[in-house]
Design a protein around this motif. Sequence first.
Motif, PDB file in Angstrom:
ATOM      1  N   LYS A  62     -11.226 -37.517 -19.233  1.00  0.00           N
ATOM      2  CA  LYS A  62     -10.118 -36.564 -19.402  1.00  0.00           C
ATOM      3  C   LYS A  62     -10.621 -35.275 -20.050  1.00  0.00           C
ATOM      4  O   LYS A  62     -10.183 -34.184 -19.698  1.00  0.00           O
ATOM      5  N   ALA A  63     -11.532 -35.445 -21.004  1.00  0.00           N
ATOM      6  CA  ALA A  63     -12.092 -34.255 -21.661  1.00  0.00           C
ATOM      7  C   ALA A  63     -12.888 -33.432 -20.669  1.00  0.00           C
ATOM      8  O   ALA A  63     -12.915 -32.206 -20.730  1.00  0.00           O
TER       9      ALA A  63
ATOM     10  N   GLU B 209     -12.231 -32.889 -17.657  1.00  0.00           N
ATOM     11  CA  GLU B 209     -11.366 -32.022 -16.858  1.00  0.00           C
ATOM     12  C   GLU B 209     -11.033 -30.727 -17.592  1.00  0.00           C
ATOM     13  O   GLU B 209     -10.573 -29.773 -16.985  1.00  0.00           O
ATOM     14  N   MET B 210     -11.251 -30.751 -18.885  1.00  0.00           N
ATOM     15  CA  MET B 210     -10.912 -29.560 -19.683  1.00  0.00           C
ATOM     16  C   MET B 210     -12.149 -28.716 -19.980  1.00  0.00           C
ATOM     17  O   MET B 210     -12.058 -27.721 -20.671  1.00  0.00           O
TER      18      MET B 210
ATOM     19  N   GLN C 177     -12.329 -24.907 -19.704  1.00  0.00           N
ATOM     20  CA  GLN C 177     -11.539 -24.027 -20.577  1.00  0.00           C
ATOM     21  C   GLN C 177     -12.381 -23.653 -21.781  1.00  0.00           C
ATOM     22  O   GLN C 177     -12.855 -24.498 -22.519  1.00  0.00           O
TER      23      GLN C 177
ATOM     24  N   PHE D  79     -11.662 -24.775 -25.437  1.00  0.00           N
ATOM     25  CA  PHE D  79     -11.550 -26.196 -25.696  1.00  0.00           C
ATOM     26  C   PHE D  79     -12.429 -26.585 -26.874  1.00  0.00           C
ATOM     27  O   PHE D  79     -13.630 -26.343 -26.873  1.00  0.00           O
TER      28      PHE D  79
ATOM     29  N   LEU E  77     -12.733 -29.701 -28.319  1.00  0.00           N
ATOM     30  CA  LEU E  77     -13.039 -31.122 -28.517  1.00  0.00           C
ATOM     31  C   LEU E  77     -14.527 -31.408 -28.571  1.00  0.00           C
ATOM     32  O   LEU E  77     -14.970 -32.329 -29.233  1.00  0.00           O
TER      33      LEU E  77
ATOM     34  N   ARG F 297      -1.147 -38.869 -19.445  1.00  0.00           N
ATOM     35  CA  ARG F 297      -0.934 -37.591 -20.119  1.00  0.00           C
ATOM     36  C   ARG F 297      -2.196 -36.748 -20.018  1.00  0.00           C
ATOM     37  O   ARG F 297      -3.309 -37.231 -20.154  1.00  0.00           O
ATOM     38  N   LYS F 298      -1.943 -35.510 -19.731  1.00  0.00           N
ATOM     39  CA  LYS F 298      -3.073 -34.567 -19.640  1.00  0.00           C
ATOM     40  C   LYS F 298      -3.491 -34.167 -21.037  1.00  0.00           C
ATOM     41  O   LYS F 298      -2.662 -34.070 -21.937  1.00  0.00           O
ATOM     42  N   LEU F 299      -4.738 -33.923 -21.153  1.00  0.00           N
ATOM     43  CA  LEU F 299      -5.262 -33.456 -22.421  1.00  0.00           C
ATOM     44  C   LEU F 299      -4.988 -31.956 -22.515  1.00  0.00           C
ATOM     45  O   LEU F 299      -5.154 -31.240 -21.545  1.00  0.00           O
TER      46      LEU F 299
ATOM     47  N   PRO G  26      -5.355 -28.356 -24.984  1.00  0.00           N
ATOM     48  CA  PRO G  26      -5.883 -27.768 -26.214  1.00  0.00           C
ATOM     49  C   PRO G  26      -4.759 -27.583 -27.210  1.00  0.00           C
ATOM     50  O   PRO G  26      -3.594 -27.516 -26.823  1.00  0.00           O
TER      51      PRO G  26
END
Lengths: 345, 347
Positions: A329-330, A332-333, A336, A339, A341, B101-103, B105
Amino acid sequence: MFKRLRGLFSSDLSIDLGTANTLIYVRGRGIVLDEPSVVAIRQSGNMRSVAAVGLDAKRMLGRTPGNITAIRPMKDGVIADFTVTEQMLQHFIRKVHQSTFLTPSPRVLVCVPCMSTQVERRAIKESAEGAGARDVYLIEEPMAAAIGAGLPVEEAQGSMVVDIGGGTTEIAIISLNGVVYSESVRVGGDRFDEAITSYVRRHYGSLIGEATAERIKEEVGCAYPGGELREIDVRGRNLAEGIPRSFTLNSHEILDALQEPLASIVAAVKSALEQSPPELASDIAERGLVLTGGGALLRDIDKLIAEETGLPVIIAEDPLSCVARGGGKALEMIDQHTFELLSSD
Amino acid sequence: MSEMNEPSTKQHDAPSPSSETAGDMLRSERERQGLSLEDVALQLNLRPIVVTGLEEDRFDQVPIAAYRRGYVRAYARLLGIDETRIVGAYDAKHGRGDMERKLAPVHTTRPPSRVGAWIFRLFTLLVIVGLISLTLLWWQSREGNDIFGGGSDDSPIAVDRLNANGADTSAEAPDTGNSAMTPNTDSQLPPLPTQQNTPSAGAGASTGGAGSMDSDAGNGTGVSASAETTTPSGDEHQAQQLGSTANDVVASSTTPSDDEATPAATSTNTLSLTFNEESWTEIYDANDDRIFSGLQSAGSQASAEGDPPFRLTIGNASGVRLRYRGESVDLSQYTGGNNVARFTLGD
């Protein structure tokens, strides 16, 4: 430049490089690989070559002839053997890319224990790069576990995760996509196995291997008294007679054997709760803590922690793959820029 | 418990593999085992209201999906039911969508308008740049003046230079301020001219200027002119006496170091200025050479000479009196609103 080109033909990966198992999550495809972190090395003269990796290698564990050694390159959540880890990762990364035309060069997100040192993180990063990764991102394991368990990590609410892995137990209190407090104890599935082995040696005078100890733990192991009594037949080498003998173990005995490692996990959980800021502690008291990792599969471990802490305890769904799914899931981010995390180095 | 049946029976219509809802299954199993709601709540470390909610499939107490499913599964495990069956029933009713659920920021507050902030920043920058460039322009124009002014140094020295280069006339001699200083600095000077000068003061000085004009016309020698100017009210004898030291007097009364005030050919085109008040004065001659410039202190006198016509700029014109060729020039007709007279004199 060429790496970038090859990157077009590779998919992003999230790797849970664990002491016991390595899981790979491919963006868009889910978890595609779940194999033990074991490598069998064949030595012929001065040449060292990889004989087997993963499941095949694990079957060889403790059963190898002189020219083959089965190694677990990860120990206590960090790399113990750099080159072997690199080879293992290379093997796994190729395995998840069906195309054999080009050497894959994916972007890789690797989970690291939260208490690991800069050197250990650098080692993991470099071994992933050596295995062909184009870019390597690191994420702290409990954070990935919390994401994988579906906890609301980005909200201003405390979530507590206890990730009992093969080598370490990671405890973290998470709020606003960041780790507020984390604690890592080098107690995990491996220590349970060791505890069982030494219990059997002490009480039955017999020697059992790692694989047998693990089987005992999975079948009759439990963490809290009062559950269903189970039994298992085990064969081990009797130390006094020197010949293999068969005997029966029950869950009470294993509970007794596991007391020490379980006590250290409970102590770490309690210490994390003591250290947490009061607002977050109240959030955690309201909702409870979440268990992930292979250790969460130990029977009644939730009851033990609930009893000891007085908090609601939830076992995450599919606890073994939580970290890899959270990493996915991370992943996919990753594009950005804001981000936060990912941990730096 | 009968009132609890009401909402749960409605759920029977829901498409579910085992027509029963998760809550129904949990409650019936709990009742079968003879456990009270409080027992279960105590063992799960949950508040009884949450457990009631689980049995009624109401989750307003548990807003986060991960925890809802977790509680349902923990409850199922506690009762010893197969948790996949319960979770299956739960999923059939609530779906798995909430698990995916989408992560995101962390939500961060941003200033309401980024564009506005940028415009403001740009505007501020422009204003600052404008101010800096204006300052630079002003400085440069000032500097331009100073470059000329720098060439002729400070105002008193500029006057000296005029005397040194531009020959003769000696309008400095009647400068009472300077001559009052000389006796202290220059001891070998005969006390006579200074004594004479001191009483002569303002009006005497102006007549001295006139005298110098006359003598220039008559004798044509700077030495005698200066001698004459210094002794407008004195007798001939003293003038003769002074004549021998005239050079010294002129030199020392202006600058002690400047000894060679060479008397040069006379010219009738002499401007003499008397400053009653402090004034900035600038005079250009026909060749566009600046023959005089500088800030003059109140009570001083100066003269300049060159080829006519002259371009004059006299600040604070009401406090300045100008004589040209021995005739007084009325400055008031040239004076502008800011008391600065700008005009051209001579043919």
